[in-house]
Write a protein that holds these residues in place. Structure first.
Motif, mmCIF file in Angstrom:
data_model
loop_
_atom_site.group_PDB
_atom_site.id
_atom_site.type_symbol
_atom_site.label_atom_id
_atom_site.label_comp_id
_atom_site.label_asym_id
_atom_site.label_seq_id
_atom_site.Cartn_x
_atom_site.Cartn_y
_atom_site.Cartn_z
ATOM 1 N N GLU A 194 0.827 -1.201 0.000
ATOM 2 C CA GLU A 194 0.000 0.000 0.000
ATOM 3 C C GLU A 194 0.865 1.256 0.000
ATOM 4 N N LYS A 195 1.935 1.252 0.791
ATOM 5 C CA LYS A 195 2.820 2.413 0.841
ATOM 6 C C LYS A 195 3.581 2.589 -0.476
ATOM 7 N N ASP A 245 11.888 4.684 -11.485
ATOM 8 C CA ASP A 245 12.484 4.828 -12.810
ATOM 9 C C ASP A 245 13.698 3.918 -12.901
ATOM 10 N N PRO A 246 13.754 3.039 -13.899
ATOM 11 C CA PRO A 246 14.899 2.119 -14.020
ATOM 12 C C PRO A 246 16.154 2.841 -14.516
ATOM 13 N N ASP A 291 10.034 9.402 -3.571
ATOM 14 C CA ASP A 291 8.949 9.434 -2.591
ATOM 15 C C ASP A 291 8.707 10.893 -2.232
ATOM 16 N N GLU A 292 7.710 11.497 -2.889
ATOM 17 C CA GLU A 292 7.417 12.920 -2.739
ATOM 18 C C GLU A 292 8.665 13.733 -3.085
ATOM 19 N N GLN A 345 11.766 13.218 -1.855
ATOM 20 C CA GLN A 345 12.985 12.468 -1.565
ATOM 21 C C GLN A 345 13.266 11.475 -2.689
ATOM 22 N N GLN A 346 14.559 11.313 -2.997
ATOM 23 C CA GLN A 346 14.975 10.352 -4.021
ATOM 24 C C GLN A 346 15.988 9.364 -3.448
ATOM 25 N N PHE A 347 15.872 8.108 -3.878
ATOM 26 C CA PHE A 347 16.764 7.051 -3.400
ATOM 27 C C PHE A 347 17.197 6.198 -4.591
ATOM 28 N N ILE A 348 18.370 5.600 -4.454
ATOM 29 C CA ILE A 348 18.860 4.633 -5.434
ATOM 30 C C ILE A 348 18.759 3.249 -4.813
#
Length: 360
Positions: A328-329, A336-337, A347-348, A350-353
């Motif tokens: 759900e989260k 994006d690959p 996530d809003e 924030q960006q993560f690898i």
């Protein structure tokens, strides 16, 4: 008007027959003797009356020790595979615990509690958590006192009963005898300290209402950057706290620096919870207490086995619920690959690898 402790005990025994032993305290006997019998008795006489009632209801405390070998024989006879040991004092392990251990997380929490019978002693407890996130009792032992020899002996019996397991972690409070016993018996095991006990020790030296929040955020952080951020927050309100925690060893209480997987188990709560379940048994004769522990474990294991038989998938109900919540989260995330194993997750703001080929 006078009455002996035996007479008082015989008269009041029905009032205490179905009560837990902790409630059968001498001051209550003093009150009931005055209210029901119209006699005033001393605390000492009330205590003797209580001992008399315990003897009638649960057996003689002294003779109870002589029953332990017979109890162990019957336990093994009715539960093949059960491991027991008797060396001056006594301990026992339930066979269902041994069989179920391989399905638990490789983390053992240990705790102890003081017995309250005539000859006192210490009840040592080892527990884990199963795949359904339920507390899973592993081993119990009764020893004369909490010291290096007692804990080493307990860990030796755990090793001989359950064998060694890869990537094992043992969690406890900071009693000095526990890590000594762990290192002597399990040299390859990672010993960690309970975060709640560590926080209690911190509060003896550092006083700030924000300490709890910052400390647990630090302990449960996954990455170094997050750990350092919360550590700086702690330092802003508690000067020199980094040096104190460093002396304990970051790897012993933080998820970031742990050398083994912690599976969300950062405290010795599961062993302490088992301890709490059996707190009312601590005044009983030891054979009666061991038999009562066995009855509780038998009920737990039966109920869990019955629930497991209704499962429709390989995952437990707890695990399925976790995946459902995470799914759900995840629906609000943008993925994006970058390559076949690397992705950028937004996530809003924030960006993560995320790298799928990296072992956590």
């Amino acid at each position: 008007m006078q009455a002996s402790s035996t007479v008082i005990g015989n008269y009041l025994i029905d009032d205490f027959r179905f009560m837990s032993t902790d409630r059968s305290i001498p001051k209550e006997i003093v009150h009931k003797a005055h209210t029901n019998l119209g006699v005033n008795i001393s605390y000492q006489k009330a205590w003797r009356a209580k001992e008399h009632m315990v003897k009638i209801l649960h057996g003689d405390i002294v003779e109870s020790y002589t029953l332990i070998p017979r109890f162990f024989d019957k336990l093994v006879e009715s539960n093949p595979g059960t491991c027991t040991a008797l060396e001056m004092d006594d301990s026992g392990h339930f066979s269902a615990s041994i069989k179920g251990w391989k399905y638990c997380r490789p983390i053992i929490s240990v705790d102890r509690t003081f017995l309250k019978c005539k000859f006192v002693g210490i009840l040592l407890i080892a527990s884990s958590q199963d795949g359904n996130n339920q507390i899973f009792p592993l081993a119990f032992a009764i020893v004369d006192s909490e010291n290096d020899a007692s804990w080493t002996w307990f860990f030796e019996k755990i090793r001989s009963s359950f064998s060694e397991r890869a990537n094992l972690v043992i969690v406890s409070d900071r009693h000095l005898s526990i890590p000594k016993g762990v290192l002597r018996v399990f040299p390859d095991v990672e010993y960690c300290v309970c975060t709640k006990h560590l926080l209690s020790n911190l509060k003896l030296h550092f006083k700030d209402p924000l300490l709890d929040k910052y400390f647990f955020s630090c302990a449960y952080a996954y990455i170094v950057e997050e750990f350092e951020y919360h550590t700086r927050c702690m330092e802003s309100v508690c000067l020199n706290i980094r040096d104190y925690l460093s002396s304990v060893g970051f790897e012993k209480w933080s998820r970031t620096y742990s050398r083994r997987r912690r599976y969300r188990i950062m405290t010795s709560n599961c062993a302490e919870s088992v301890n709490s379940v059996f707190k009312d048994l601590r005044e009983l004769p030891v054979a009666t207490m061991l038999c009562s522990i066995r009855d509780v474990l038998q009920k737990w294991f039966y109920e869990r086995s019955k629930a497991a038989s209704t499962m429709k998938s390989y995952l437990t109900y707890w695990a399925e619920n976790i995946l459902r919540l995470e799914h759900e989260k995840s629906r609000r995330l943008l993925v994006d690959p970058i390559s076949t194993t690397e992705y950028q997750v937004t996530d809003e703001n924030q960006q993560f690898i995320v790298k799928l080929n990296v072992e956590c």
